[in-house]
Design an enzyme around this catalytic site. Structure first.
Site, PDB file in Angstrom:
ATOM      1  N   ASP A 123      -2.476   4.760   5.386  1.00 57.62           N
ATOM      2  CA  ASP A 123      -3.477   4.066   5.276  1.00 57.62           C
ATOM      3  C   ASP A 123      -3.267   2.697   5.795  1.00 57.62           C
ATOM      4  O   ASP A 123      -2.081   2.506   5.975  1.00 57.62           O
ATOM      5  CB  ASP A 123      -4.202   3.807   3.772  1.00 57.62           C
ATOM      6  CG  ASP A 123      -2.969   3.043   3.010  1.00 57.62           C
ATOM      7  OD1 ASP A 123      -3.066   1.793   3.118  1.00 57.62           O
ATOM      8  OD2 ASP A 123      -2.338   3.599   2.102  1.00 57.62           O
ATOM      9  N   ASP A 145     -17.890   0.862   1.572  1.00 54.46           N
ATOM     10  CA  ASP A 145     -16.528   0.368   0.929  1.00 54.46           C
ATOM     11  C   ASP A 145     -15.304   0.274   2.384  1.00 54.46           C
ATOM     12  O   ASP A 145     -14.395   0.648   2.345  1.00 54.46           O
ATOM     13  CB  ASP A 145     -15.989   1.383  -0.071  1.00 54.46           C
ATOM     14  CG  ASP A 145     -14.858   0.919  -0.741  1.00 54.46           C
ATOM     15  OD1 ASP A 145     -14.857  -0.260  -0.929  1.00 54.46           O
ATOM     16  OD2 ASP A 145     -14.391   1.773  -1.473  1.00 54.46           O
ATOM     17  N   GLU A 169      -7.879  16.292   7.161  1.00 52.12           N
ATOM     18  CA  GLU A 169      -6.505  16.510   7.599  1.00 52.12           C
ATOM     19  C   GLU A 169      -5.929  15.043   7.292  1.00 52.12           C
ATOM     20  O   GLU A 169      -6.538  13.991   7.185  1.00 52.12           O
ATOM     21  CB  GLU A 169      -6.675  16.468   9.163  1.00 52.12           C
ATOM     22  CG  GLU A 169      -7.285  15.195   9.856  1.00 52.12           C
ATOM     23  CD  GLU A 169      -7.360  15.242  11.443  1.00 52.12           C
ATOM     24  OE1 GLU A 169      -6.115  14.928  11.979  1.00 52.12           O
ATOM     25  OE2 GLU A 169      -8.334  15.786  12.131  1.00 52.12           O
TER      26      GLU A 169
END
Length: 189
Positions: A25, A63, A18
């Protein structure tokens, strides 16, 4: 899940995730919104919980950075995404570093551990969220803080960015730190 493939040393998953119109972000969100330390604390608490959840499940994201978290701007719910660099969390990872925030111990013997590396990455990410800049000064590599941030925040970031990984905070240390006290007491998340 649309498809999955098993290879000799990895699994490849093809997923539909989704990403609604109200999601962004975290990097773009923080650049656009000038967050108070309190607002940043709430978002970072969720980010730390997500990273800890991965490690507790044996997954090393590798990350951890603002670009790899999304925030639903309607609910302020933060989620960790992009596991493309992820691997099973095991001790003594050797070889080329993959990820955003390379921990200093990597440069000693090209080896690093999942939890201290995650804590290092979170320290950089939290500092960037609150202070809007990188934590380490280029000229001497020392930590720098905005004069307006709390002593508790400075203490937490200094602990997360300890050069020696054995002196660095653990995930549990971060969540129990005084800077996150209000989030724990409010029952956030």
């Amino acid at each position: 899940m649309l498809e999955w493939f098993e290879e000799e040393d990895q699994y490849i998953l093809i997923l539909i995730l989704e990403y609604s119109e109200s999601c962004r972000d975290l990097y773009g969100f923080i650049l656009q919104e000038k967050l108070s330390e309190s607002q940043a604390r709430s978002l970072m608490y969720q980010a730390v919980l997500a990273a800890k959840h991965c490690l507790d499940g044996g997954v090393f994201h590798r990350d951890i950075k603002l670009d790899n978290y999304v925030i639903n701007t309607a609910t302020n719910r933060v989620q960790l995404i992009d596991f493309g660099c992820g691997e099973v969390a095991e001790s003594g990872i050797k070889g080329q570093f993959i990820g955003f925030a390379c921990p200093p111990e990597y440069f000693a013997d090209f080896e690093y551990e999942a939890e201290p590396t995650t804590v290092w990455s979170l320290g950089i990410m939290m500092h960037r969220t609150v202070c809007s800049c990188n934590p380490l000064r280029k000229e001497d590599g020392r930590l720098s803080f905005d004069s307006r941030v709390s002593a508790e925040f400075q203490e937490l970031i200094t602990w997360c960015l300890a050069l020696n990984p054995s002196e660095r905070a653990t995930m549990e240390d971060i969540l129990q730190h005084e800077w996150f006290r209000q989030e724990r007491m409010s029952g956030a998340i």
